[in-house]
Scaffold this motif. Structure first.
Motif, PDB file in Angstrom:
ATOM      1  N   LYS A  49       6.634  38.556  -6.741  1.00  0.00           N
ATOM      2  CA  LYS A  49       5.208  38.873  -6.815  1.00  0.00           C
ATOM      3  C   LYS A  49       4.527  38.753  -5.457  1.00  0.00           C
ATOM      4  CE  LYS A  49       5.023  39.441 -11.324  1.00  0.00           C
ATOM      5  NZ  LYS A  49       6.472  39.294 -11.634  1.00  0.00           N
ATOM      6  N   SER A  50       5.246  38.263  -4.457  1.00  0.00           N
ATOM      7  CA  SER A  50       4.711  38.118  -3.110  1.00  0.00           C
ATOM      8  C   SER A  50       5.831  38.391  -2.120  1.00  0.00           C
ATOM      9  CB  SER A  50       4.159  36.707  -2.890  1.00  0.00           C
ATOM     10  OG  SER A  50       5.223  35.755  -2.885  1.00  0.00           O
ATOM     11  N   PHE A  51       5.466  38.524  -0.841  1.00  0.00           N
ATOM     12  CA  PHE A  51       6.500  38.786   0.146  1.00  0.00           C
ATOM     13  C   PHE A  51       7.446  37.590   0.277  1.00  0.00           C
ATOM     14  CE2 PHE A  51       8.243  38.760   4.457  1.00  0.00           C
ATOM     15  CZ  PHE A  51       8.866  40.000   4.464  1.00  0.00           C
ATOM     16  N   ASN A  52       6.919  36.387   0.253  1.00  0.00           N
ATOM     17  CA  ASN A  52       7.783  35.210   0.354  1.00  0.00           C
ATOM     18  C   ASN A  52       8.738  35.124  -0.837  1.00  0.00           C
ATOM     19  OD1 ASN A  52       6.765  34.360   2.821  1.00  0.00           O
ATOM     20  ND2 ASN A  52       5.156  33.092   1.897  1.00  0.00           N
ATOM     21  N   ARG A  77      -6.651  42.367   7.170  1.00  0.00           N
ATOM     22  CA  ARG A  77      -6.374  42.864   5.827  1.00  0.00           C
ATOM     23  C   ARG A  77      -7.105  44.192   5.602  1.00  0.00           C
ATOM     24  NH1 ARG A  77      -5.641  38.058   1.377  1.00  0.00           N
ATOM     25  NH2 ARG A  77      -4.417  36.637   2.697  1.00  0.00           N
ATOM     26  N   GLN A  78      -6.536  44.997   4.737  1.00  0.00           N
ATOM     27  CA  GLN A  78      -7.097  46.309   4.472  1.00  0.00           C
ATOM     28  C   GLN A  78      -8.174  46.263   3.401  1.00  0.00           C
ATOM     29  OE1 GLN A  78      -6.013  49.263   6.338  1.00  0.00           O
ATOM     30  NE2 GLN A  78      -5.561  47.379   7.459  1.00  0.00           N
ATOM     31  N   ALA A  79      -9.253  47.015   3.631  1.00  0.00           N
ATOM     32  CA  ALA A  79     -10.360  47.020   2.673  1.00  0.00           C
ATOM     33  C   ALA A  79      -9.902  47.466   1.293  1.00  0.00           C
ATOM     34  CB  ALA A  79     -11.476  47.936   3.178  1.00  0.00           C
ATOM     35  N   PRO A 109      -7.617  44.025  -0.342  1.00  0.00           N
ATOM     36  CA  PRO A 109      -8.122  42.770   0.234  1.00  0.00           C
ATOM     37  C   PRO A 109      -7.295  41.536  -0.107  1.00  0.00           C
ATOM     38  CG  PRO A 109      -9.469  43.471  -1.635  1.00  0.00           C
ATOM     39  CD  PRO A 109      -8.541  44.609  -1.334  1.00  0.00           C
ATOM     40  N   ASP A 110      -6.498  41.594  -1.156  1.00  0.00           N
ATOM     41  CA  ASP A 110      -5.710  40.425  -1.560  1.00  0.00           C
ATOM     42  C   ASP A 110      -4.304  40.420  -0.957  1.00  0.00           C
ATOM     43  OD1 ASP A 110      -7.820  39.533  -3.160  1.00  0.00           O
ATOM     44  OD2 ASP A 110      -7.134  40.710  -4.868  1.00  0.00           O
ATOM     45  N   VAL A 111      -3.977  41.446  -0.190  1.00  0.00           N
ATOM     46  CA  VAL A 111      -2.629  41.549   0.382  1.00  0.00           C
ATOM     47  C   VAL A 111      -2.642  41.020   1.810  1.00  0.00           C
ATOM     48  CG1 VAL A 111      -0.748  43.105   1.005  1.00  0.00           C
ATOM     49  CG2 VAL A 111      -2.103  43.531  -1.066  1.00  0.00           C
ATOM     50  N   PRO A 112      -1.803  40.026   2.130  1.00  0.00           N
ATOM     51  CA  PRO A 112      -1.807  39.446   3.477  1.00  0.00           C
ATOM     52  C   PRO A 112      -1.180  40.374   4.513  1.00  0.00           C
ATOM     53  CG  PRO A 112      -0.028  38.498   2.191  1.00  0.00           C
ATOM     54  CD  PRO A 112      -0.820  39.356   1.244  1.00  0.00           C
ATOM     55  N   THR A 113      -1.543  40.166   5.775  1.00  0.00           N
ATOM     56  CA  THR A 113      -0.905  40.881   6.866  1.00  0.00           C
ATOM     57  C   THR A 113       0.394  40.168   7.232  1.00  0.00           C
ATOM     58  OG1 THR A 113      -1.939  39.583   8.628  1.00  0.00           O
ATOM     59  CG2 THR A 113      -3.166  41.492   7.795  1.00  0.00           C
ATOM     60  N   PHE A 114       1.281  40.890   7.904  1.00  0.00           N
ATOM     61  CA  PHE A 114       2.511  40.265   8.367  1.00  0.00           C
ATOM     62  C   PHE A 114       2.210  39.181   9.391  1.00  0.00           C
ATOM     63  CE2 PHE A 114       5.071  43.738   6.516  1.00  0.00           C
ATOM     64  CZ  PHE A 114       6.106  42.977   6.004  1.00  0.00           C
ATOM     65  N   ALA A 115       1.131  39.358  10.159  1.00  0.00           N
ATOM     66  CA  ALA A 115       0.751  38.325  11.123  1.00  0.00           C
ATOM     67  C   ALA A 115       0.439  37.018  10.398  1.00  0.00           C
ATOM     68  CB  ALA A 115      -0.452  38.783  11.941  1.00  0.00           C
ATOM     69  N   GLU A 116      -0.226  37.119   9.260  1.00  0.00           N
ATOM     70  CA  GLU A 116      -0.505  35.916   8.461  1.00  0.00           C
ATOM     71  C   GLU A 116       0.785  35.272   7.972  1.00  0.00           C
ATOM     72  OE1 GLU A 116      -3.750  36.177   5.441  1.00  0.00           O
ATOM     73  OE2 GLU A 116      -3.916  38.240   6.156  1.00  0.00           O
ATOM     74  N   LEU A 117       1.797  36.092   7.744  1.00  0.00           N
ATOM     75  CA  LEU A 117       3.077  35.596   7.225  1.00  0.00           C
ATOM     76  C   LEU A 117       4.026  35.162   8.343  1.00  0.00           C
ATOM     77  CD1 LEU A 117       3.586  38.357   4.507  1.00  0.00           C
ATOM     78  CD2 LEU A 117       2.957  35.963   4.107  1.00  0.00           C
ATOM     79  N   GLY A 118       3.566  35.274   9.590  1.00  0.00           N
ATOM     80  CA  GLY A 118       4.370  34.788  10.707  1.00  0.00           C
ATOM     81  C   GLY A 118       5.076  35.851  11.520  1.00  0.00           C
ATOM     82  N   LEU A 119       4.835  37.136  11.217  1.00  0.00           N
ATOM     83  CA  LEU A 119       5.481  38.215  11.961  1.00  0.00           C
ATOM     84  C   LEU A 119       4.416  38.957  12.761  1.00  0.00           C
ATOM     85  CD1 LEU A 119       8.098  39.767  12.528  1.00  0.00           C
ATOM     86  CD2 LEU A 119       7.585  41.228  10.573  1.00  0.00           C
ATOM     87  N   ALA A 120       4.205  38.514  13.992  1.00  0.00           N
ATOM     88  CA  ALA A 120       3.167  39.094  14.849  1.00  0.00           C
ATOM     89  C   ALA A 120       3.767  40.180  15.737  1.00  0.00           C
ATOM     90  CB  ALA A 120       2.519  38.008  15.689  1.00  0.00           C
TER      91      ALA A 120
END
Length: 327
Positions: free
Chosen positions: A142-145, A232-234, A237-248
């Motif tokens: 249900k999530s990327f992790n 995050r995309q308008a 809005p509930d989907v995280p960016t990869f940067a938030e997940l540690g992939l910058a």
């Protein structure tokens, strides 16, 4: 502001409006009785095709000429790019494309059959977007992790991408390396067949643009679990960016633009750009494109050319770092 000081501004605004109207009128007169083809390098049913069809009808009204979407799928837009190079520069053929066909293919192929800087003329840009990672409805994550943990349990994973040697394929390589996953990119001939396999649970995950995924995500038929970009995309809005997940390092977002064959008269380029700018100003057009996950904004021919060059420079470095050798 005084009445006198407002007059020069009003004259400038009126002058700009008259110039745009004259350009569009000249193009419409030149194309009287002809059909303007807006080529798309992917099959019907995908995100790029849908975008072209949203723009075609209002462009017809703005230009005063028939505008039809001409799908030329295959090789990640390469076939359409070659067709644009071969087209007569008479203002009847344009190419609506995102970054892959323009900036990426020339980096990953020894001979794509065209050189954008030499064979194409940027007409105007109209949007940017981000790529996203999505899982099929039958995938338990249900999530990327959760996807990472599930794939580790499986031992390996397949991830669909809309075209070989594309930004999504390189992202699969980077994601696999970052999270120590045995991921294999499965290339398709466009996002539509990839989406069909995802919806049929034939492949557990895919990387493509937000416009490719957005409708099925909203319908609950698949789940977008991460997006690229610096925010995050308008539309998600509930989907995280990869940067938030540690992939910058993937904040430079891809673009959409329209291109013409080299040699197309500058007045024709300006007229089409003016028509596109008028089209993008329509609230219903902007709303439809925004709902697809696009960040809508007009850019001139010169601005699109600069954007194309800057984007290619960023991805030339990333592609080289993956060890990919142009084919």
């Amino acid at each position: 502001m005084s009445r006198l000081s407002r007059r020069p501004l009003l004259r400038c605004a009126l002058g700009a409006t008259l110039v745009a109207a004259t350009l569009m009128g000249n193009l419409a007169h030149a194309q009287s009785g002809k059909t303007i083809k807006l080529m798309v390098g992917f099959p019907p049913g995908g995100g790029t095709d849908a975008i072209a069809r949203i723009l075609a009808e209002p462009l017809k009204d703005a230009l005063g000429a028939t505008v039809v979407v001409d799908n030329k799928p295959g090789a990640g837009g390469q076939i359409a790019g070659q067709a644009l190079k071969a087209a007569a520069p008479d203002g009847t053929t344009f190419f609506l494309s995102h970054d892959h066909s323009i900036s990426i293919l020339p980096l990953v192929m020894k001979n794509a059959g065209y050189e954008p800087a030499k064979d194409f003329v940027p007409v105007a840009g109209f949007a940017t977007f981000v790529n996203a990672f999505a899982v099929s409805g039958g995938t338990p994550a249900k999530s990327f992790n959760e996807y990472v943990a599930w794939t580790q349990q499986q031992g390996k994973g397949s991830v669909g991408v809309p075209a070989p040697a594309s930004v999504p394929e390189f992202l699969v390589k980077v994601i696999g390396g970052k999270y120590k996953l045995d991921l294999v990119a499965a290339p398709y001939r466009g996002s539509a067949p990839m989406m069909a396999d995802m919806l049929g649970n034939q492949i557990p995950a895919g990387v493509a643009s937000v416009p490719d995924f957005i409708e099925n995500h909203k319908a609950g038929k698949l789940r977008v679990v991460a997006v690229l970009g610096d925010k995050r995309q308008a539309a998600l809005p509930d989907v995280p960016t990869f940067a938030e997940l540690g992939l910058a390092g993937f904040e430079d977002v891809p673009y959409y633009g329209i291109f013409a064959p080299a040699g197309t008269p500058p007045a024709t380029i300006e007229a089409f750009g003016a028509a596109l700018q008028k089209t993008l100003a329509q609230p219903d057009v902007r709303a439809k494109l925004t709902a697809m996950g696009l960040s809508v904004g007009f850019s001139s021919s010169q601005q699109l050319a600069a954007r194309e060059a800057a984007y290619a420079k960023v991805w030339a470095r990333i592609i080289k770092e993956t060890g990919f050798v142009p084919q």
